[in-house]
Write an enzyme that holds these catalytic residues in place. Sequence first.
Site, mmCIF file in Angstrom:
data_model
loop_
_atom_site.group_PDB
_atom_site.id
_atom_site.type_symbol
_atom_site.label_atom_id
_atom_site.label_comp_id
_atom_site.label_asym_id
_atom_site.label_seq_id
_atom_site.Cartn_x
_atom_site.Cartn_y
_atom_site.Cartn_z
ATOM 1 N N GLU A 109 1.484 -42.831 -4.056
ATOM 2 C CA GLU A 109 1.772 -42.552 -5.461
ATOM 3 C C GLU A 109 0.849 -41.438 -5.908
ATOM 4 O O GLU A 109 -0.075 -41.634 -6.675
ATOM 5 C CB GLU A 109 1.579 -43.818 -6.315
ATOM 6 C CG GLU A 109 2.387 -43.778 -7.608
ATOM 7 C CD GLU A 109 1.698 -43.002 -8.708
ATOM 8 O OE1 GLU A 109 1.665 -41.740 -8.622
ATOM 9 O OE2 GLU A 109 1.194 -43.631 -9.636
ATOM 10 N N GLU A 113 0.548 -32.966 -7.712
ATOM 11 C CA GLU A 113 -0.673 -33.454 -7.071
ATOM 12 C C GLU A 113 -0.583 -33.426 -5.556
ATOM 13 O O GLU A 113 -1.288 -34.173 -4.868
ATOM 14 C CB GLU A 113 -0.997 -34.851 -7.584
ATOM 15 C CG GLU A 113 -1.337 -34.820 -9.051
ATOM 16 C CD GLU A 113 -1.758 -36.171 -9.596
ATOM 17 O OE1 GLU A 113 -1.874 -37.120 -8.811
ATOM 18 O OE2 GLU A 113 -1.973 -36.260 -10.813
#
Length: 416
Positions: A177, A186
């Site tokens: 995640e 990210e």
Amino acid sequence: AAEHHGLRARSRAGSDVAAAGHGAIDGSFIPPGCDAGEEEDDGQDAQPRVYEDSMAKGFWCPPRLRGRNESLIEAVNDWHFAMLNDSHRNQFYWDAMEGVVTGKRVIDIGAGSGLLSLMASRQGAKDVVAIEASRDMVDLARLNISRNRCDNISVVHNLSNLVKLREEEKADVLVSETLGALMLGEGMLDYICDARRRLAKPGAAVIPAGGAQYAVLICSPSLSRVSSVQSECCKGFDLSAIGSLQDTGNLFFTKQWGFRLNSLPDVTMMSERLRILEVDFQGTERQNIPATKTFAVEALHDGTVHAVVASWEVWSQGRSHRITTHPEDTRDAPWGFARDMQWGQGLQLIEDLDKASASDRHAAPEPFVVKAGEALLLTVRFSVPCRQTFQFTLRRAASAPAAVAALGATAARDAA
């Protein structure tokens, strides 16, 4: 996003990318608090800035925070608590793992507090390797694992791309995640691609299985009042020159501006929501994402296009479960405030691209006023080399016949 491998970027999209000598994948995201690989890079035990060094002289330092990584503490207080309390996000991962991890070897990339690793263990995984880039978070994850009596989880302090495994140690399932306010912001795609190649068995399952990034044009006078000079508010003085500093070149995050998009009272969607990118986390790599894509858009209403809003959704295998950051999905949900405080949406102000090239340096951007049914062209430029963030420009189709013809030719090839 992740629990920690991707500590959420908090400012301008794409600001935290890999620097030379930090051990991360070229051009990819480096999480705040990351202290993995520094000893190898610097030839000595490099020490991150600690919390008490960030405080004003003479301030009291809470003893439990003394000596801890300052950027990690900042990030955890910025979004990590909100993330852990996003119950819908947590349920998505629980549901996505169900029936997939049982009896399997699982690798959790960006393990953070260890929550996803604990879920895998509780659902019957054979064993779990939790990879985390922050030493402080590694220590806390091990404590969480011990307190929850899950003795089949091992925690590795490193960036996942620096981890090496023997063939028999490779994973049947990859879980991560490392999602940001932008889906790939990210470095999730880069780190999963690397893990698929080096840390997983052929055909390993990936959770989430895929996702899509979306964009929509909006009108909002309220947004305009905090992003441009409003002449009626300045006591009759002409302050329009300040408008020349309006940033229409970078994408920001709604949380950075201090509001939830769905709390604005006057947002109008000026186009249909466009899927600008779709990825299969079990196959897509950064080189599969083009540098530039242009989309035909039709204005739905008369009015001014003030901004483009970027949101995403990701799904499990078979698309049976999903989570999104679309503002209408979080508006009234009990977990919605936590979702918006950890992710929110991307937001880029818009000006007329064709008029911008001919405008005076000291003039404010020309408002992009449209008529319902007007044909527009939205171009997306993805960042180089990582493709993790992007920029929008908007033109009128009538001013770019060559671009319209190129779109038509592409559509014809796709249909053939």
